[in-house]
Design a protein around this motif. Structure first.
Motif, PDB file in Angstrom:
ATOM      1  N   SER A   1       0.825  -1.049   0.063  1.00 16.67           N
ATOM      2  CA  SER A   1       0.173  -0.018   0.105  1.00 16.67           C
ATOM      3  C   SER A   1       0.869   1.097   0.197  1.00 16.67           C
ATOM      4  O   SER A   1       0.602   2.210  -0.595  1.00 16.67           O
ATOM      5  CB  SER A   1      -0.854  -0.120   1.187  1.00 16.67           C
ATOM      6  OG  SER A   1      -1.658  -1.156   1.258  1.00 16.67           O
ATOM      7  N   GLY A   2       2.051   1.173   0.589  1.00 12.87           N
ATOM      8  CA  GLY A   2       2.779   2.347   0.836  1.00 12.87           C
ATOM      9  C   GLY A   2       3.468   2.689  -0.590  1.00 12.87           C
ATOM     10  O   GLY A   2       3.528   4.025  -1.051  1.00 12.87           O
ATOM     11  N   ILE A   3       3.392   1.725  -1.387  1.00  8.44           N
ATOM     12  CA  ILE A   3       4.024   2.163  -2.830  1.00  8.44           C
ATOM     13  C   ILE A   3       2.960   2.975  -3.484  1.00  8.44           C
ATOM     14  O   ILE A   3       2.925   3.963  -4.218  1.00  8.44           O
ATOM     15  CB  ILE A   3       4.171   0.892  -3.570  1.00  8.44           C
ATOM     16  CG1 ILE A   3       5.422   0.079  -3.183  1.00  8.44           C
ATOM     17  CG2 ILE A   3       4.286   1.215  -5.186  1.00  8.44           C
ATOM     18  CD1 ILE A   3       5.815  -1.226  -3.789  1.00  8.44           C
TER      19      ILE A   3
ATOM     20  N   ALA B   1      11.655   6.328   3.138  1.00  9.77           N
ATOM     21  CA  ALA B   1      11.467   7.089   4.711  1.00  9.77           C
ATOM     22  C   ALA B   1      10.234   6.071   5.053  1.00  9.77           C
ATOM     23  O   ALA B   1      10.158   5.820   6.450  1.00  9.77           O
ATOM     24  CB  ALA B   1      11.106   8.530   4.613  1.00  9.77           C
ATOM     25  N   GLN B   2       9.371   5.839   4.247  1.00 10.60           N
ATOM     26  CA  GLN B   2       7.980   5.248   4.874  1.00 10.60           C
ATOM     27  C   GLN B   2       8.273   3.808   4.997  1.00 10.60           C
ATOM     28  O   GLN B   2       7.784   3.450   5.995  1.00 10.60           O
ATOM     29  CB  GLN B   2       7.201   5.347   3.675  1.00 10.60           C
ATOM     30  CG  GLN B   2       5.490   5.261   4.112  1.00 10.60           C
ATOM     31  CD  GLN B   2       4.492   5.004   3.013  1.00 10.60           C
ATOM     32  OE1 GLN B   2       5.053   3.967   2.188  1.00 10.60           O
ATOM     33  NE2 GLN B   2       3.591   5.542   2.898  1.00 10.60           N
ATOM     34  N   VAL B   3       8.953   3.000   4.256  1.00  9.58           N
ATOM     35  CA  VAL B   3       9.073   1.546   4.356  1.00  9.58           C
ATOM     36  C   VAL B   3      10.029   1.371   5.696  1.00  9.58           C
ATOM     37  O   VAL B   3       9.707   0.537   6.482  1.00  9.58           O
ATOM     38  CB  VAL B   3       9.738   0.645   3.124  1.00  9.58           C
ATOM     39  CG1 VAL B   3       8.518   0.759   2.030  1.00  9.58           C
ATOM     40  CG2 VAL B   3      10.911   1.414   2.689  1.00  9.58           C
ATOM     41  N   THR B   4      11.133   2.219   5.870  1.00  9.78           N
ATOM     42  CA  THR B   4      11.888   2.057   6.977  1.00  9.78           C
ATOM     43  C   THR B   4      11.051   2.236   8.243  1.00  9.78           C
ATOM     44  O   THR B   4      11.220   1.530   9.370  1.00  9.78           O
ATOM     45  CB  THR B   4      13.005   3.169   6.909  1.00  9.78           C
ATOM     46  OG1 THR B   4      13.598   3.213   5.596  1.00  9.78           O
ATOM     47  CG2 THR B   4      14.108   2.875   7.887  1.00  9.78           C
ATOM     48  N   THR B   5      10.159   3.361   8.167  1.00 12.22           N
ATOM     49  CA  THR B   5       9.334   3.468   9.381  1.00 12.22           C
ATOM     50  C   THR B   5       8.678   2.341   9.799  1.00 12.22           C
ATOM     51  O   THR B   5       8.468   1.889  10.746  1.00 12.22           O
ATOM     52  CB  THR B   5       8.433   4.693   9.209  1.00 12.22           C
ATOM     53  OG1 THR B   5       9.565   5.913   8.663  1.00 12.22           O
ATOM     54  CG2 THR B   5       7.866   5.283  10.632  1.00 12.22           C
TER      55      THR B   5
END
Lengths: 276, 282
Positions: free
Chosen positions: A77-79, A127-131
């Motif tokens: 979903s982040g993608i 940044a989002q996947v790392t978080t």
């Protein structure tokens, strides 16, 4: 074309890549300063991860926690959030207030604008996947893959997914009539696909018509690709085909990239429909 | 000849559905000239200017701007043209300095960003986010971005709308200094005082056509128009005589009053009166 004698050879125009990187820089500056965009793209998925991860603590199959399954779906979903949703909402807003029109009146090459957007999408995605991975590991005991082959799959699914959803986001940016109406038009597309593609609910438990419908769109395949990375191979039995179908994942994403490219190139508008 | 001419327009037409916005305009703007387009709202000023800027397509006619057709012009043409649009309301989270420095990177030979901010009077607001600027300051940022690339030709579409009188005067000095450097300027405005002060020639547009092109002092036969001589008579009533020979009237009055004529004034039609008469006659 002109009979004007040039007084001196015209200095060369700045290169596409140097302008594109400069655009990526200011896109990022604007993104981190615009609280609304940052919330929708970074905070919201993290919030969903925490809420769903805390609410559903059971196993999807014996030995595999829901949070492990859910992280794969949220990374997919982040993608969609960082590329498709972000661009399909922000570009109509930029068109509405005249940012695009102003840019079109300068010698900025159009490609540089899109390089800037891609730079933004990539940075925000990382940044989002790392978080999300950090929160998954810290709060919900999610196990990250150890196998380099899994990280290789993660990388190509991410890159191909971002390419595909970026192009579709640019293409979709021509659909909303106004910037204000864009979120109402774009967010439901992503949300509905999340429900039907196996992000919030287990895909193999959905009704067949819903499975077939969502198999037409990229998100289902992104989720499947991410499951192949984050779930053990024994989970393949739960997939409809009985395997991860990574070849088909690549094929579907590539096909949608092509559709997105054609629509983006043909349909992109620098001005509002009522202006020009 | 293209060397002396910045803009050539012949038979320009543009329709939006049933409505005709531009109904056949001819126009020449010489290099180094300041040319103002005047006209009521909906007269076709912005449509015309945006066709010259390459934003809009045309239905008929020839347009040559700096030797090229703006409908097909590329990056190098855009680097020679500066544009200050009328209806841009983008509220950027970037500061003034960040914005100006970034836009400078688009041009092959930009002005110094700090100098440009000083020129438009935004040095003190350099670190302020563009979103937080006042209307007048935002407009000055628009102008800063328009002149950043050292344009040979600068389009200003209603540049001083929303300015207070002091800011407007400062802006006029800026335009005069740009014109002094040889920049060709095409400007649209609602303020006749502005056109009179800045423009070498004005074109009055109404209903998609050019009514007249002339120096501001000559427009509508102003130069030869009759003057109004007014004074207060001995019984306290206000008297007015409209005459082609105001000097003779004043001399006669001076003789009649044997010296000072009470509250004497001699006026000719202002540009505004002339313009309103021209536009109102349609």
């Amino acid at each position: 074309m002109s009979a004007t004698p040039a007084p001196a050879p015209a200095p060369a125009l700045p290169g596409v890549w140097s302008i594109g990187l400069s655009r990526a820089h200011i896109e990022l500056l604007q993104f981190v300063r615009d609280k609304e965009a940052a919330f929708f793209t970074i905070i919201l998925p993290v919030l969903l991860l925490v809420v769903f991860g805390s609410a559903f603590t059971g196993d999807v199959v014996p030995g595999i926690r829901f949070s492990q399954y859910f992280l794969a779906g949220m990374l997919a979903s982040g993608i969609a959030y960082t590329s498709f949703q972000n661009l399909a909402i922000s570009i109509p807003q930029e068109r509405d207030v005249g940012t695009l029109k102003r840019l079109r009146g300068t010698p900025m090459p159009p490609a540089a604008y899109f390089i800037g957007k891609v730079g933004l999408v990539l940075t925000v995605y990382v940044a989002q996947v790392t978080t999300m991975m950090a929160i998954g590991v810290a709060l919900f005991g999610v196990r990250l893959p150890r196998n380099p082959a899994d990280w290789f799959t993660f990388t190509w699914v991410s890159v191909l997914g971002l390419v595909c959803c970026t192009l579709l986001g640019i293409a979709f940016s021509s659909v909303p009539r106004s910037g204000r109406g864009a979120p109402a038009l774009v967010s439901p597309v992503v949300l509905v696909l999340q429900f039907t593609s196996g992000v919030f609910f287990q895909y193999d438990g959905l009704p067949p018509w819903m499975q077939q419908m969502s198999a037409l769109f990229p998100l289902k395949w992104l989720c499947q690709g991410m499951r192949s990375v984050f779930l053990p191979d024994s989970f393949q039995r739960q997939e409809l085909a009985g395997t991860w179908e990574l070849g088909r994942v690549a094929l579907v994403l590539a096909a949608w990239s092509l559709v997105g490219l054609v629509l983006a190139v043909r349909g992109f508008r620098w001005q509002r429909r009522d202006d020009g | 000849m293209t060397g002396d001419v910045a803009v050539v327009v012949r038979g320009l037409q543009k329709r939006y559905g049933e409505r005709t916005a531009v109904a056949g305009i001819d126009l020449d703007v010489a290099r180094g000239e300041v040319f103002a387009l005047l006209g009521p709202n909906g007269a076709g000023k912005t449509t015309t200017v945006e066709i010259l800027e390459g934003y809009r397509t045309r239905d008929a006619g020839e347009v040559v701007v700096l030797g090229e057709d703006p409908a097909h012009a590329g990056r190098s043409w855009r680097a020679r043209v500066g544009i200050v649009l009328q209806s841009v309301t983008d509220l950027s989270e970037l500061t003034v300095a960040e914005t100006v420095r970034h836009f400078a990177r688009y041009y092959p030979r930009p002005r110094d960003p700090d100098e440009v901010m000083a020129t438009v009077g935004l040095s003190d607001s350099a670190d302020q986010r563009a979103r937080l600027l006042s209307g007048g300051q935002r407009r000055r940022l628009d102008v800063a971005l328009g002149i950043l690339g050292r344009p040979e030709l600068l389009f200003l579409d209603e540049p001083t709308t929303g300015f207070d009188p002091a800011a407007r005067r400062i802006f006029w000095l800026l335009v005069e200094s740009l014109a002094g450097e040889g920049t060709t300027i095409v400007l649209t405005t609602h303020y006749l005082e502005e056109a009179e002060r800045l423009a070498d020639r004005v074109g009055v547009v109404a209903q998609g056509r050019i009514l007249e092109v002339a120096a501001p002092a000559d427009l509508g036969g102003r130069k030869d128009a009759q003057a109004s001589v007014s004074w207060t008579a001995k019984d306290g009533t206000r008297q007015t005589v409209v005459t082609a020979a105001p000097t003779r009237t004043v001399t006669e009055l001076a003789a009649a009053f044997d010296g000072e004529v009470p509250e004497l004034s001699v006026t000719r039609p202002t540009l505004e009166e002339t313009y309103l008469r021209m536009v109102g006659e349609l």
